[in-house]
Structure formats: structure tokens, C-alpha cells
Design a protein around this motif. Structure first.
Motif, short mmCIF file in Angstrom:
data_model
loop_
_atom_site.label_atom_id
_atom_site.label_comp_id
_atom_site.label_asym_id
_atom_site.label_seq_id
_atom_site.Cartn_x
_atom_site.Cartn_y
_atom_site.Cartn_z
N ALA A 26 11.78 6.71 62.62
CA ALA A 26 11.95 6.14 61.12
C ALA A 26 12.42 7.46 59.95
O ALA A 26 12.70 7.05 59.45
CB ALA A 26 10.58 6.28 61.26
N GLU A 27 12.81 8.54 60.57
CA GLU A 27 12.95 9.40 59.61
C GLU A 27 14.54 9.08 59.84
O GLU A 27 15.22 9.28 58.66
CB GLU A 27 13.23 11.05 60.64
N ARG A 28 15.29 9.03 60.48
CA ARG A 28 17.00 8.37 60.77
C ARG A 28 17.03 7.43 60.08
O ARG A 28 17.94 7.12 59.48
CB ARG A 28 17.48 8.41 61.46
N LYS A 29 16.33 5.92 59.67
CA LYS A 29 16.22 5.69 58.69
C LYS A 29 15.72 5.40 57.04
O LYS A 29 15.67 4.51 56.61
CB LYS A 29 15.12 3.70 59.62
N GLY A 30 15.49 7.35 56.75
CA GLY A 30 14.94 7.44 55.89
C GLY A 30 13.61 6.73 55.25
O GLY A 30 13.20 7.06 54.14
N VAL A 31 12.86 6.48 56.38
CA VAL A 31 11.68 6.03 56.45
C VAL A 31 10.76 7.98 56.64
O VAL A 31 10.52 8.85 57.29
CB VAL A 31 10.55 5.56 56.54
N THR A 32 9.86 8.54 55.26
CA THR A 32 9.26 9.79 55.37
C THR A 32 7.76 9.77 56.07
O THR A 32 7.48 8.81 56.47
CB THR A 32 8.90 10.40 53.83
N MET A 33 7.87 10.49 56.85
CA MET A 33 6.55 10.96 57.13
C MET A 33 5.67 10.78 56.38
O MET A 33 4.22 9.72 56.27
CB MET A 33 6.48 12.64 57.51
N ASP A 34 5.52 10.84 55.24
CA ASP A 34 4.48 10.72 53.80
C ASP A 34 4.15 8.90 53.62
O ASP A 34 3.37 8.34 53.62
CB ASP A 34 4.94 11.40 52.38
N MET A 35 5.65 7.99 53.67
CA MET A 35 5.35 7.18 53.67
C MET A 35 4.74 6.50 55.20
O MET A 35 3.86 5.61 54.90
CB MET A 35 7.40 6.69 53.86
N LEU A 36 5.02 6.64 56.02
CA LEU A 36 4.33 6.79 57.66
C LEU A 36 2.66 6.76 56.90
O LEU A 36 1.71 5.83 57.85
CB LEU A 36 4.64 7.40 58.41
N ASN A 37 2.60 7.93 57.01
CA ASN A 37 0.64 7.93 56.80
C ASN A 37 0.71 7.36 55.74
O ASN A 37 -0.97 7.89 55.07
CB ASN A 37 0.96 9.75 56.65
N ALA A 38 0.76 6.80 54.71
CA ALA A 38 -0.13 6.19 53.26
C ALA A 38 -0.97 5.43 54.02
O ALA A 38 -0.65 5.01 54.74
CB ALA A 38 0.98 5.70 52.47
N PRO A 39 -2.23 5.23 53.16
CA PRO A 39 -3.12 4.62 54.07
C PRO A 39 -3.21 3.01 53.48
O PRO A 39 -1.69 2.63 53.25
CB PRO A 39 -4.68 4.59 52.88
N LEU A 40 -3.19 2.01 54.59
CA LEU A 40 -3.06 1.01 54.44
C LEU A 40 -4.26 0.26 53.50
O LEU A 40 -4.63 1.17 52.75
CB LEU A 40 -4.19 0.10 55.18
N PRO A 41 -3.72 -0.84 52.41
CA PRO A 41 -3.56 -1.26 51.40
C PRO A 41 -5.00 -1.82 51.46
O PRO A 41 -5.80 -2.16 52.30
CB PRO A 41 -3.59 -2.32 50.84
N LYS A 42 -6.55 -1.87 50.92
CA LYS A 42 -7.67 -2.20 50.87
C LYS A 42 -7.95 -3.95 50.93
O LYS A 42 -6.78 -4.30 50.32
CB LYS A 42 -8.77 -1.81 49.85
N PRO A 43 -8.33 -4.71 51.39
CA PRO A 43 -7.92 -5.96 51.82
C PRO A 43 -9.11 -6.36 50.39
O PRO A 43 -10.03 -5.99 50.08
CB PRO A 43 -8.77 -6.20 53.21
N ASP A 44 -8.41 -7.77 49.69
CA ASP A 44 -9.16 -8.09 48.66
C ASP A 44 -10.54 -9.04 48.77
O ASP A 44 -10.19 -10.08 48.92
CB ASP A 44 -7.73 -8.71 47.69
N ARG A 45 -11.33 -8.64 49.49
CA ARG A 45 -12.44 -9.88 49.74
C ARG A 45 -13.41 -10.27 48.48
O ARG A 45 -14.01 -11.33 48.86
CB ARG A 45 -13.32 -8.61 51.15
N ASP A 46 -13.10 -9.73 47.52
CA ASP A 46 -13.62 -10.54 46.42
C ASP A 46 -12.81 -12.05 46.13
O ASP A 46 -13.85 -12.95 44.69
CB ASP A 46 -13.87 -9.52 45.20
N ARG A 47 -12.23 -12.03 46.13
CA ARG A 47 -10.79 -12.78 46.02
C ARG A 47 -11.43 -14.22 46.69
O ARG A 47 -11.57 -13.82 47.59
CB ARG A 47 -9.42 -12.56 45.66
N SER A 48 -11.87 -15.25 45.74
CA SER A 48 -11.46 -16.63 46.96
C SER A 48 -10.49 -16.95 47.14
O SER A 48 -9.34 -17.38 46.25
CB SER A 48 -12.58 -17.42 46.30
#
Length: 144
Positions: A118-140
Motif C-alpha cells: 500500500a505504501e508503495r502505491k502511495g497509500v499512507t498508514m493514516d489513510m488505511l487506519n481512517a475509520p469506516l464511514p457510519k452507515p446512514d440508517r436514518d434515510r429511507s
């Protein structure tokens, strides 16, 4: 006459195969393991099929190595049923711990490989460790 194909292995069957290997005593071969699993499941699988699951192949190799090097010389069987059960449980847990240590080391090695690539492809550890987005459960689903 055409042979019926055994159903695909389930995660529960893979876990059962690993547990069988963890508790295995005596001579271990693929044929003996396949015979034992056929008794449990009612379907016969091939060595090729079972060994294609990396967890099973590693557990088989690890258990075979541990059995070939550490079989105790005949010390006799304790008369007390509770003591026998405790010794069997200890053996099973030791075997499972050994299998999990090998599996964990393999996963750590895989993680290091992924991080490096991942680092060789320009993906940083911060990018890899970013939290997953919260699911939008309120939207129908029907509302735009």
C-alpha cells in the motif's frame, strides 16, 4: 453411475475440521482425517478440497509435526475420570493454542506485506487506519 458431489464446506465444517485436528491423537494422515470427517458429516471430501482451505492445511501440518515430535512415552492412563478429562482438555487447548499462534503469525506477515505494498502505491498508514464511514440508517430507501 455418476457420483454425487459433496456439498460445499461451510464455515462451521471448517471450524469442526480444525477442532478435530486440535484433538487428534495417534497417527495422522489425510486419509484418516477424511475418514473421521466423513463419519461426522456423512459426506466424503477429497484431500484436495480440504487442503485448499489454508487454515486446514496449516493446522494439519502443525498438528502432524507436533504429534511426530512430542508423543509421550506410554505413561499409563490416570484412573480418575476427572483427571483424564482435565488432561484431555489441556491437550486440546494446547493444540488449539499452537494452531492459533501459527495462524496469527501468518496473518501478521500478510498485514506487513499489505502495508508495504500500500505504501508503495502511495497509500499512507493514516489513510488505511481512517475509520469506516457510519452507515446512514436514518434515510429511507424510497426517499431521495
Amino acid at each position: 453411475m455418476k457420483k454425487n458431489r459433496a456439498p460445499d464446506l461451510t464455515p462451521q465444517q471448517i471450524e469442526a475440521a480444525l477442532d478435530t485436528l486440535d484433538t487428534w491423537r495417534g497417527k495422522l494422515t489425510w486419509e484418516l482425517l477424511l475418514d473421521k470427517l466423513e463419519e461426522q458429516w456423512g459426506s466424503r471430501y477429497s484431500r484436495f478440497t480440504l487442503s485448499s482451505y489454508e487454515q486446514v492445511a496449516l493446522a494439519f501440518s502443525n498438528r502432524k509435526n507436533s504429534l511426530s515430535g512430542t508423543l509421550p512415552k506410554s505413561r499409563g492412563v490416570p484412573a480418575d475420570a476427572r483427571l483424564r478429562a482435565a488432561l484431555e482438555q489441556t491437550e486440546r487447548l494446547k493444540a488449539k493454542a499452537g494452531r492459533l499462534e501459527v495462524e496469527n503469525a501468518r496473518l501478521l506477515e500478510q498485514f506487513v506485506t499489505w502495508a508495504h505494498n500500500a505504501e508503495r502505491k502511495g497509500v499512507t498508514m493514516d489513510m488505511l487506519n481512517a475509520p469506516l464511514p457510519k452507515p446512514d440508517r436514518d434515510r429511507s430507501k424510497g426517499v431521495a
